[in-house]
Design a protein around this motif. Structure first.
Motif, PDB file in Angstrom:
ATOM      1  N   SER A   3       0.822  -1.211   0.000  1.00 31.56           N
ATOM      2  CA  SER A   3       0.000   0.000   0.000  1.00 31.56           C
ATOM      3  C   SER A   3       0.858   1.264   0.000  1.00 31.56           C
ATOM      4  N   LYS A 543     -11.943  -8.437   8.321  1.00 25.23           N
ATOM      5  CA  LYS A 543     -10.714  -8.753   7.597  1.00 25.23           C
ATOM      6  C   LYS A 543     -10.596 -10.245   7.307  1.00 25.23           C
ATOM      7  N   HIS A 625      -9.205  -0.795   5.104  1.00 22.75           N
ATOM      8  CA  HIS A 625      -8.427  -2.019   5.291  1.00 22.75           C
ATOM      9  C   HIS A 625      -9.359  -3.120   5.789  1.00 22.75           C
TER      10      HIS A 625
END
Length: 702
Positions: A3, A543, A625
């Motif tokens: 990133s 996630k 994220h």
């Protein structure tokens, strides 16, 4: 980390672009400073894992880039440094705010960092009139619209929309599904079902239609010889509501027992299938009449057409819960989208057609919405028609219009936001606070409220329309200074607070009335507060790995489709997959670059608004994220189609035959739509044909 590398590349590209595209006729002004703020401050904060590095990385990048932009804008002469110096001096405050972790401090600091340069820019403007002369306004309108629409265009749009509606509704979903349920409880003998087949029979499959709650079940059969129950499967977990669940068996039995440990579970239908494929009916089925009264709803081999797929188990289920005032399962998004989906269920019942109906309606709305946007942007009939056709053969808009989720709904509201703001910007020559302009801002604010009350991605688009709004005001007062500028801006500012703050807030809060129906003890305001805390916490922590997840930079190249549904039919397979039309995707990248060029080097305002719109709905995903999928790229892809229209419209001004190239591109996109139709529609095809559709290794259709 990846990133950070991507961030560095983006910043390098931005710096290079500003450096090489400088033109004496172009003034970057506040837009350049805002870009620097985003790339130099906000992204490092959200991307860097070690937040203590933000102070050093963000501050250093921003100071260097600010002076670079300052020097470029002043032809590398050190003159009038006041604005950039004042702006740079406030940056340590924002850094300290970030490191402190105090949200209020951060908001105030960032607001100050944005307001200071804008005030400095506006303060030194000369004063003249605020409105253009009638002759200038007439000239501006002529530039906006070069090819007037005719009555036949309305008829053509109506016919094309109707044809697209037929395509969307074709095999949309079954009109029937089990709806009468058997409610289980924790009372003795009330959480079990015992079926007597009359004699020992071979049972190969048990199909169970589950209502709105997930549950488990332990299966057993009775051995007459041993006078005892034998376990077949313990605590089988049913994953997916309003769905046919299959349990495979081998051997013969007379008595079949099912024990459900979860109180309140509802089973709507049970179907028993023998080895020959014929149905088996228990002798005591009349004791469980609600479990065997809708046998004709069982399709034999269930596909997307007969049951829920992907996120329908959240959104469509919640719409059903709203209708019945049940406890609410899906609370990860605001409620408006599910409230809208209620209409289809109330009209047609809790079946696939019913819970997908409103998605299809909003999908149909995309056609006239695209037509209106394309015409406002290009002002040309040919380009408007071609852009509308190109939009209709996008893969994602077809798939998302045929699934009971909220993504097509929020997309329409976001497009309405952009439409009314683009109208405002393109007609700013009328003045900043005339009757027509007030109406446009009001409609934009209402659309914004509807979008955010459907899904928080509406906030991303809100940032885009804010940039368009302030950028247009900056340009307007730069070209047409006013003695009454402060008074006018104050009046406009107060109006915008009502339109873009109070109205959206009202829509957002009122949309929670369904929560009050389910949880009356909380009340409306407390329901809003509690749920929004949960939404933020949930999306910050999702996630989990998923086979079809993809990152934002993979969406741009159509890297990984999302598989919504898959059913095998021996040597055939039914697939519903969400991804972009690859031709639109890759041609759109070229159009994006071209529109950036047209904006900065040819002062094409249409291109500027489209670029702002595109990045406003894409760039926030750099900061997210969590587990995400390609359908999040839906709105950016729509804007890419509009960019293609704008590029070809501009080229056709230089070359009258440029529209032919656009028509050829659209014809190729239509061919691809037809070619890939099986994997976006659920049409059963051979496995070999499916292999031919897998152009890239990352495209998983099985």
């Amino acid at each position: 980390m990846l990133s950070v590398t991507i961030y560095s590349i983006l910043f390098a590209v931005l710096a290079y672009y500003i450096a090489v595209s400088k033109d004496e006729d172009i003034s970057y002004g506040a837009s350049a400073y805002i870009l620097v703020l985003l790339f130099g401050r906000l992204f490092p904060y959200l991307i860097l894992e070690d937040k203590s590095h933000v102070f050093y990385a963000g501050y250093l990048i921003e100071v260097v880039s600010l002076f670079a932009v300052y020097l470029i804008e002043n032809n590398f002469k050190f003159t009038k440094p006041g604005k950039v110096l004042i702006y740079t001096l406030v940056q340590p405050i924002t850094s300290l705010a970030i490191l402190s972790g105090n949200i209020r401090f951060m908001v105030v600091a960032f607001a100050g960092a944005l307001i200071v340069p804008v005030v400095c820019i506006l303060y030194f403007r000369k004063t003249t009139v605020t409105k253009l002369a009638p002759e200038a306004k007439k000239e501006t309108v002529t530039k906006l619209i070069t090819d007037r629409l005719k009555p036949v265009d309305a008829f053509a749009l109506l016919v094309f929309t109707a044809l697209y509606a037929v395509l969307l509704f074709y095999n949309l979903g079954s009109h029937v599904a089990p709806e009468t349920g058997y409610v289980l409880s924790s009372d003795v003998n009330s959480n079990e079902i015992v079926l007597d087949l009359g004699e020992r029979k071979e049972v190969s499959q048990i199909w169970i239609w589950l209502d709105y709650q997930n549950t488990k079940c332990s299966f057993s059969w009775y051995s007459e010889n041993e006078s005892t129950w034998k376990e077949l499967e313990y605590n089988h977990e049913f994953k997916g509501v309003f769905h046919w669940h299959k349990i495979s068996l081998t051997g013969s039995l007379r008595y079949l027992g099912m024990v459900f440990p979860d109180s309140g579970a509802i089973i709507d239908e049970i179907v028993l299938i023998g080895p020959d494929g014929n149905r088996i009916f228990p002798d005591n089925r009349y004791e469980y009449m609600s479990l065997f009264d809708e046998q004709d709803t069982f399709p034999g081999v269930p596909t997307y057409y007969d049951q829920m797929m992907f996120d329908e188990v959240y959104h469509a289920r919640t719409a059903y819960e709203f209708i019945n005032n049940y406890s609410i399962y899906e609370t990860t998004h605001p409620p408006l989208g599910k409230i809208i989906m209620e209409s289809g269920i109330k009209l047609f019942g809790m079946n696939p057609f019913g819970w997908r109906f409103m998605s299809a309606i909003f999908g149909i709305m995309l056609i006239p919405m695209t037509f209106a946007l394309a015409y406002v942007i290009t002002g040309k009939r040919k380009e408007t028609y071609i852009t509308t056709i190109l939009m209709s053969v996008g893969f994602m808009n077809y798939t998302l219009s045929r699934i009971g989720t909220i993504d097509i709904i929020v997309a329409i509201f976001i497009l309405l936001m952009f439409f009314f703001m683009i109208l405002y910007v393109k007609n700013i020559s009328e003045g900043v606070f005339t009757k027509n302009q007030i109406i446009r801002l009001l409609l934009c604010g209402i659309s914004m409220g509807l979008a955010i009350a459907t899904k928080w991605t509406g906030v991303y688009a809100a940032v885009g329309i804010a940039i368009m709004f302030f950028y247009s005001l900056y340009g307007f007062y730069k070209e047409h200074p006013s003695k009454n500028m402060i008074k006018e801006l104050t009046k406009l500012g107060l109006f915008c607070v009502g339109v873009f703050v109070l109205i959206p807030a009202l829509f957002y809060v009122v949309s929670y009335y369904e929560f009050v129906q389910s949880y009356p003890e909380k009340g409306l305001i407390q329901s809003v507060i509690d749920n929004n805390k949960y939404i933020f916490t949930y999306h910050s922590g999702v996630k989990d790995k998923h086979n079809y997840e993809s990152e934002w930079y993979q969406w741009i190249i159509d890297y990984r489709p999302l598989l919504d549904s898959r059913t095998n039919f021996g040597d055939k397979i039914s697939i519903v997959s969400t991804f972009a039309n690859p031709l639109i995707c890759f041609a759109g990248i070229i159009a994006l670059i071209d529109n950036i060029y047209l904006w900065r080097n040819r002062s094409n305002k249409n291109a500027g608004m489209l670029v702002i719109a595109y990045f406003s709905v894409l760039l926030p995903w750099l900061m997210v994220h969590r587990t995400v999928f390609i359908y999040q790229y839906f709105v950016p892809e729509i804007i890419l189609v509009l960019m293609l229209g704008n590029s070809f419209s501009y080229r056709s001004d230089k070359n009258k035959k440029a529209w032919i190239g656009y028509a050829v591109l659209t014809a190729l996109a239509v061919i691809l739509f037809i070619y890939f139709y099986p994997v976006i529609s659920g049409q059963a095809v051979s496995v070999n044909h499916l292999k031919n559709l897998r152009w890239f290794n990352s495209w998983e259709f099985r």
